[in-house]
Design a protein around this motif. Structure first.
Motif, PDB file in Angstrom:
ATOM      1  N   GLY A   1       0.835  -1.096   0.055  1.00  0.00           N
ATOM      2  CA  GLY A   1       0.072  -0.026  -0.065  1.00  0.00           C
ATOM      3  C   GLY A   1       0.774   1.413  -0.106  1.00  0.00           C
ATOM      4  O   GLY A   1       1.965   1.427   0.256  1.00  0.00           O
ATOM      5  N   LEU A   2       0.352   2.574  -0.412  1.00  0.00           N
ATOM      6  CA  LEU A   2       0.998   3.647  -0.555  1.00  0.00           C
ATOM      7  C   LEU A   2       0.507   4.693   0.402  1.00  0.00           C
ATOM      8  O   LEU A   2      -0.615   4.814   0.517  1.00  0.00           O
ATOM      9  N   LEU A   3       1.341   5.529   0.709  1.00  0.00           N
ATOM     10  CA  LEU A   3       1.368   6.650   1.585  1.00  0.00           C
ATOM     11  C   LEU A   3       1.559   7.827   0.955  1.00  0.00           C
ATOM     12  O   LEU A   3       2.769   7.996   0.531  1.00  0.00           O
ATOM     13  N   LEU A   4       0.746   8.971   0.804  1.00  0.00           N
ATOM     14  CA  LEU A   4       1.034  10.209   0.614  1.00  0.00           C
ATOM     15  C   LEU A   4       0.567  11.260   1.690  1.00  0.00           C
ATOM     16  O   LEU A   4      -0.473  11.318   2.019  1.00  0.00           O
ATOM     17  N   TYR A   5       1.769  11.827   2.167  1.00  0.00           N
ATOM     18  CA  TYR A   5       1.719  12.789   3.411  1.00  0.00           C
ATOM     19  C   TYR A   5       2.386  13.929   2.867  1.00  0.00           C
ATOM     20  O   TYR A   5       3.590  13.947   2.641  1.00  0.00           O
ATOM     21  N   LYS A   6       1.733  15.058   3.171  1.00  0.00           N
ATOM     22  CA  LYS A   6       2.158  16.469   3.048  1.00  0.00           C
ATOM     23  C   LYS A   6       1.623  17.412   3.768  1.00  0.00           C
ATOM     24  O   LYS A   6       0.450  17.445   3.964  1.00  0.00           O
ATOM     25  N   THR A   7       2.457  18.100   4.765  1.00  0.00           N
ATOM     26  CA  THR A   7       2.003  19.051   5.751  1.00  0.00           C
ATOM     27  C   THR A   7       2.877  20.363   5.742  1.00  0.00           C
ATOM     28  O   THR A   7       4.122  20.108   5.093  1.00  0.00           O
ATOM     29  N   PHE A   8       2.680  21.295   6.226  1.00  0.00           N
ATOM     30  CA  PHE A   8       3.470  22.400   6.603  1.00  0.00           C
ATOM     31  C   PHE A   8       4.780  22.003   7.337  1.00  0.00           C
ATOM     32  O   PHE A   8       4.794  21.167   8.174  1.00  0.00           O
ATOM     33  N   ASN A   9       6.095  22.765   7.068  1.00  0.00           N
ATOM     34  CA  ASN A   9       7.077  22.927   7.759  1.00  0.00           C
ATOM     35  C   ASN A   9       7.252  23.990   8.586  1.00  0.00           C
ATOM     36  O   ASN A   9       6.641  24.893   8.170  1.00  0.00           O
ATOM     37  N   GLN A  10       8.474  24.006   9.164  1.00  0.00           N
ATOM     38  CA  GLN A  10       8.642  25.118   9.900  1.00  0.00           C
ATOM     39  C   GLN A  10       9.050  26.529   9.031  1.00  0.00           C
ATOM     40  O   GLN A  10       8.860  27.525   9.629  1.00  0.00           O
ATOM     41  N   HIS A  11       9.256  26.260   7.828  1.00  0.00           N
ATOM     42  CA  HIS A  11       9.659  27.356   6.982  1.00  0.00           C
ATOM     43  C   HIS A  11       8.275  28.122   6.397  1.00  0.00           C
ATOM     44  O   HIS A  11       8.265  29.272   6.128  1.00  0.00           O
ATOM     45  N   ASP A  63      14.885  22.587   1.875  1.00  0.00           N
ATOM     46  CA  ASP A  63      14.903  23.827   1.055  1.00  0.00           C
ATOM     47  C   ASP A  63      14.127  24.924   2.097  1.00  0.00           C
ATOM     48  O   ASP A  63      13.084  24.694   2.038  1.00  0.00           O
ATOM     49  N   VAL A  64      14.814  25.825   2.246  1.00  0.00           N
ATOM     50  CA  VAL A  64      14.178  26.966   2.926  1.00  0.00           C
ATOM     51  C   VAL A  64      13.100  27.905   2.485  1.00  0.00           C
ATOM     52  O   VAL A  64      12.236  28.336   3.099  1.00  0.00           O
ATOM     53  N   SER A  65      12.983  27.718   1.124  1.00  0.00           N
ATOM     54  CA  SER A  65      12.026  28.248   0.216  1.00  0.00           C
ATOM     55  C   SER A  65      10.668  27.326   0.165  1.00  0.00           C
ATOM     56  O   SER A  65       9.701  27.984  -0.121  1.00  0.00           O
ATOM     57  N   GLU A  66      10.670  26.117   0.682  1.00  0.00           N
ATOM     58  CA  GLU A  66       9.426  25.113   0.687  1.00  0.00           C
ATOM     59  C   GLU A  66       8.871  25.251   2.029  1.00  0.00           C
ATOM     60  O   GLU A  66       9.344  24.830   3.144  1.00  0.00           O
ATOM     61  N   PRO A  67       7.791  25.569   1.998  1.00  0.00           N
ATOM     62  CA  PRO A  67       6.866  25.760   3.247  1.00  0.00           C
ATOM     63  C   PRO A  67       6.180  24.310   3.576  1.00  0.00           C
ATOM     64  O   PRO A  67       5.510  24.319   4.549  1.00  0.00           O
TER      65      PRO A  67
END
Length: 189
Positions: free
Chosen positions: A127-137, A173-177
């Motif tokens: 099975g596949l997991l796609l996880y995406k959320t905000f980071n400290q940037h 990458d600090v440009s990626e939130p």
């Protein structure tokens, strides 16, 4: 947490705009991994953008969110797009994920570190997991955002140790939130 549930419900009740389907670019870019006739789970589904996209790729989809209003908006989008999704109102702080049940799990813009092991365990082998959320940037543009809900650089790489990482952007990458990971549950032999 009850106060979070009430806050999200109020937010969606105040939304009066017609919501159109705008799946996250990560879903569009990796759509080839998502096409199946399997069972998909969209956690913290909100207005079901990922859910509807997954349903359009022939998945059977369960959308889970704490806001009934958000899920109702998602149902309207699904109807307009000609697909079916099942909505389930649940507080993810209290809802136990069933083990070895889903071919796909998605989770966007929601962080509950205690759920990481359960997400991996809820995947079927392969099975596949796609996880995406905000980071400290994210704080550079939104300095009042609660830092408890932000991933630290490098954290996501270690969040799912039992899964095989396919691709990961982990806040270096600090440009990626955002940070994201796509990972697969090991297949049984």
């Amino acid at each position: 947490m009850r106060s979070d549930v009430e806050r999200w419900e109020k937010k969606y009740q105040e939304t009066n705009a017609v919501v159109s389907l705008k799946p996250d670019p990560l879903l569009v870019e990796y759509r080839g991994l998502l096409e199946s006739e399997g069972l998909a789970l969209d956690l913290a589904a909100g207005t079901c953008q990922a859910s509807v996209h997954l349903a359009k790729l022939d998945n059977r989809v369960i959308a889970v969110d704490c806001s009934l209003t958000a899920l109702q908006i998602g149902q309207r989008i699904a109807t307009r797009e000609g697909v079916e999704i099942k909505g389930l109102v649940a507080d993810l702080d209290d809802w136990p994920l069933p083990q070895s049940t889903f071919e796909v799990i998605t989770c966007f813009r929601y962080l509950n570190r205690e759920l990481f092991p359960a997400m991996g365990n809820a995947l079927k082998p392969g099975g596949l997991l796609l996880y995406k959320t905000f980071n400290q940037h994210h704080l550079r543009e939104f300095p009042r955002f609660n830092p408890n809900y932000l991933l630290r650089p490098g954290e996501l790489t270690r969040a799912f140790p039992d899964l095989e990482l396919i691709v990961c952007s982990d806040g270096v990458d600090v440009s990626e939130p955002y940070s994201f990971a796509i990972a697969r549950s090991p297949r049984t032999s």
